[in-house]
Design a protein around this motif. Structure first.
Motif, mmCIF file in Angstrom:
data_model
loop_
_atom_site.group_PDB
_atom_site.id
_atom_site.type_symbol
_atom_site.label_atom_id
_atom_site.label_comp_id
_atom_site.label_asym_id
_atom_site.label_seq_id
_atom_site.Cartn_x
_atom_site.Cartn_y
_atom_site.Cartn_z
ATOM 1 N N GLY A 89 -2.274 15.998 -90.843
ATOM 2 C CA GLY A 89 -2.533 17.059 -89.868
ATOM 3 C C GLY A 89 -3.890 16.923 -89.216
ATOM 4 N N LEU A 90 -4.898 16.606 -90.014
ATOM 5 C CA LEU A 90 -6.267 16.465 -89.524
ATOM 6 C C LEU A 90 -6.373 15.296 -88.552
ATOM 7 C CD1 LEU A 90 -9.380 17.399 -90.442
ATOM 8 C CD2 LEU A 90 -9.316 15.097 -91.335
ATOM 9 N N ALA A 91 -5.934 14.116 -88.971
ATOM 10 C CA ALA A 91 -6.073 12.918 -88.137
ATOM 11 C C ALA A 91 -5.180 12.996 -86.897
ATOM 12 C CB ALA A 91 -5.738 11.669 -88.957
ATOM 13 N N GLY A 92 -3.967 13.510 -87.049
ATOM 14 C CA GLY A 92 -3.084 13.641 -85.894
ATOM 15 C C GLY A 92 -3.696 14.508 -84.816
ATOM 16 N N HIS A 103 -1.103 8.423 -70.502
ATOM 17 C CA HIS A 103 0.342 8.400 -70.762
ATOM 18 C C HIS A 103 0.595 9.211 -72.029
ATOM 19 C CE1 HIS A 103 0.987 5.329 -67.730
ATOM 20 N NE2 HIS A 103 -0.084 4.711 -68.216
ATOM 21 N N THR A 104 1.338 10.294 -71.890
ATOM 22 C CA THR A 104 1.562 11.206 -73.007
ATOM 23 C C THR A 104 2.178 10.512 -74.208
ATOM 24 O OG1 THR A 104 1.807 13.045 -71.456
ATOM 25 C CG2 THR A 104 2.657 13.382 -73.677
ATOM 26 N N TYR A 105 3.237 9.737 -73.982
ATOM 27 C CA TYR A 105 3.886 9.063 -75.107
ATOM 28 C C TYR A 105 2.941 8.090 -75.808
ATOM 29 C CZ TYR A 105 8.740 10.610 -75.259
ATOM 30 O OH TYR A 105 9.882 11.344 -75.449
ATOM 31 N N ALA A 106 2.143 7.358 -75.053
ATOM 32 C CA ALA A 106 1.186 6.426 -75.661
ATOM 33 C C ALA A 106 0.179 7.188 -76.522
ATOM 34 C CB ALA A 106 0.474 5.616 -74.584
ATOM 35 N N ASP A 107 -0.341 8.289 -75.996
ATOM 36 C CA ASP A 107 -1.282 9.115 -76.765
ATOM 37 C C ASP A 107 -0.639 9.610 -78.056
ATOM 38 O OD1 ASP A 107 -2.919 8.767 -74.577
ATOM 39 O OD2 ASP A 107 -2.898 10.863 -73.956
ATOM 40 N N LEU A 108 0.596 10.111 -77.937
ATOM 41 C CA LEU A 108 1.291 10.640 -79.106
ATOM 42 C C LEU A 108 1.529 9.560 -80.150
ATOM 43 C CD1 LEU A 108 3.825 12.996 -77.312
ATOM 44 C CD2 LEU A 108 2.030 13.712 -78.907
ATOM 45 N N TYR A 109 1.967 8.393 -79.723
ATOM 46 C CA TYR A 109 2.227 7.315 -80.687
ATOM 47 C C TYR A 109 0.943 6.791 -81.326
ATOM 48 C CZ TYR A 109 7.236 6.865 -80.337
ATOM 49 O OH TYR A 109 8.572 7.105 -80.433
ATOM 50 N N ILE A 110 -0.122 6.669 -80.564
ATOM 51 C CA ILE A 110 -1.395 6.218 -81.138
ATOM 52 C C ILE A 110 -1.866 7.213 -82.198
ATOM 53 C CG2 ILE A 110 -3.864 5.873 -80.647
ATOM 54 C CD1 ILE A 110 -2.929 4.677 -77.915
ATOM 55 N N ALA A 111 -1.836 8.495 -81.860
ATOM 56 C CA ALA A 111 -2.267 9.522 -82.815
ATOM 57 C C ALA A 111 -1.340 9.566 -84.028
ATOM 58 C CB ALA A 111 -2.309 10.886 -82.127
ATOM 59 N N VAL A 113 0.895 7.231 -85.320
ATOM 60 C CA VAL A 113 0.880 6.042 -86.181
ATOM 61 C C VAL A 113 -0.434 5.960 -86.950
ATOM 62 C CG1 VAL A 113 0.876 3.517 -86.169
ATOM 63 C CG2 VAL A 113 2.560 4.759 -84.820
ATOM 64 N N SER A 114 -1.541 6.235 -86.285
ATOM 65 C CA SER A 114 -2.847 6.201 -86.961
ATOM 66 C C SER A 114 -2.922 7.251 -88.061
ATOM 67 C CB SER A 114 -3.972 6.420 -85.954
ATOM 68 O OG SER A 114 -3.954 5.429 -84.966
ATOM 69 N N GLY A 119 -3.087 8.762 -93.608
ATOM 70 C CA GLY A 119 -2.559 9.663 -94.634
ATOM 71 C C GLY A 119 -1.956 8.913 -95.800
ATOM 72 N N ARG A 120 -1.193 7.861 -95.498
ATOM 73 C CA ARG A 120 -0.586 7.048 -96.561
ATOM 74 C C ARG A 120 -1.649 6.373 -97.412
ATOM 75 N NH1 ARG A 120 4.087 8.022 -98.838
ATOM 76 N NH2 ARG A 120 5.802 8.027 -97.407
ATOM 77 N N ILE A 121 -2.703 5.880 -96.776
ATOM 78 C CA ILE A 121 -3.786 5.233 -97.527
ATOM 79 C C ILE A 121 -4.461 6.243 -98.449
ATOM 80 C CG2 ILE A 121 -6.074 4.171 -97.302
ATOM 81 C CD1 ILE A 121 -4.935 2.803 -94.725
ATOM 82 N N VAL A 122 -4.818 7.405 -97.904
ATOM 83 C CA VAL A 122 -5.476 8.439 -98.712
ATOM 84 C C VAL A 122 -4.559 8.909 -99.838
ATOM 85 C CG1 VAL A 122 -6.352 10.817 -98.667
ATOM 86 C CG2 VAL A 122 -7.054 9.193 -96.915
ATOM 87 N N GLY A 123 -3.278 9.147 -99.522
ATOM 88 C CA GLY A 123 -2.325 9.552 -100.552
ATOM 89 C C GLY A 123 -2.139 8.485 -101.609
ATOM 90 N N GLY A 124 -2.097 7.213 -101.187
ATOM 91 C CA GLY A 124 -1.947 6.112 -102.140
ATOM 92 C C GLY A 124 -3.148 5.988 -103.063
ATOM 93 N N VAL A 125 -4.338 6.143 -102.501
ATOM 94 C CA VAL A 125 -5.556 6.106 -103.326
ATOM 95 C C VAL A 125 -5.552 7.273 -104.315
ATOM 96 C CG1 VAL A 125 -8.076 6.381 -103.266
ATOM 97 C CG2 VAL A 125 -6.940 4.815 -101.664
ATOM 98 N N ALA A 126 -5.191 8.459 -103.849
ATOM 99 C CA ALA A 126 -5.140 9.627 -104.743
ATOM 100 C C ALA A 126 -4.121 9.404 -105.861
ATOM 101 C CB ALA A 126 -4.798 10.887 -103.948
#
Length: 187
Positions: A89-92, A103-111, A113-114, A119-126
């Motif tokens: 939620g924070l990073a998105g 380009h709205t879709y490009a902005d949405l996908y960049i946000a 995917v990042s 989130g997966r990295i932080v969750g995996g580390v936790a």
């Protein structure tokens, strides 16, 4: 871009928190909760629509509320889910605020995917720290096992998020339910 009111953002955040409770129940009824990641969808949606603060709040309150009311996720899963969903939620929300490709879709996908990667990295580390601490009760731990279960098992859910969320946000913008990202200049 016109800003949404506090009340509208709070209402959308509350709906997303409620979806963090309802969606997993529906998916778990079919035995598909951990594969399709139903709690991740409303958290990412909240961050993309309402911004980083609301997205982070939804990422913390949603899983805790769901765990208290339904027992899902179990308390041991909250150790990795809360940091992961909070970062979603924070990073998105933050990335969508600062990424402007025109380009709205490009902005949405960049946000999106990042945020999903962070989130997966932080969750995996936790999760790794939890298992390494010995509090999980497991005597053996393998990073390859963690990667296999944490990343690859949930690929269908990741695909659903990538297909559903940008289209849903874009549709809400076009329906004028949320402000358009790049409104056409008034003539």
């Amino acid at each position: 871009m016109k800003e949404m009111s506090f009340v509208k953002k709070a209402c959308i955040c509350a709906v997303c928190i409620a979806l963090c409770y309802v969606l997993p129940i529906a998916f778990h009824a079919f035995g598909a909760g951990t594969v399709f990641l139903p709690m991740h969808i409303p958290v990412l949606l909240c961050g993309l629509i309402c911004g980083w603060g609301y997205g982070a709040l939804c990422g913390v309150v949603g899983p805790v509320l769901s765990s208290v009311l339904s027992g899902m996720p179990p308390a041991t899963a909250l150790v990795s889910m809360i940091p992961e969903l909070c970062v979603y939620g924070l990073a998105g929300g933050l990335l969508l605020r600062f990424v402007h490709t025109k380009h709205t879709y490009a902005d949405l996908y960049i946000a999106l995917v990042s945020a999903m990667l962070l989130g997966r990295i932080v969750g995996g580390v936790a999760k790794a720290l939890f298992y390494l601490s010995g509090m999980s009760g497991m005597t053996e731990f393998s990073f390859s096992l963690l990667a296999a279960t944490y990343f690859f098992e949930s690929l269908p859910g990741i695909v659903i998020q990538l297909l559903l969320l940008p289209t849903l946000v874009f549709t809400l913008m076009k329906a004028k339910l949320i402000p358009e990202r790049y409104p056409k200049a008034a003539k």
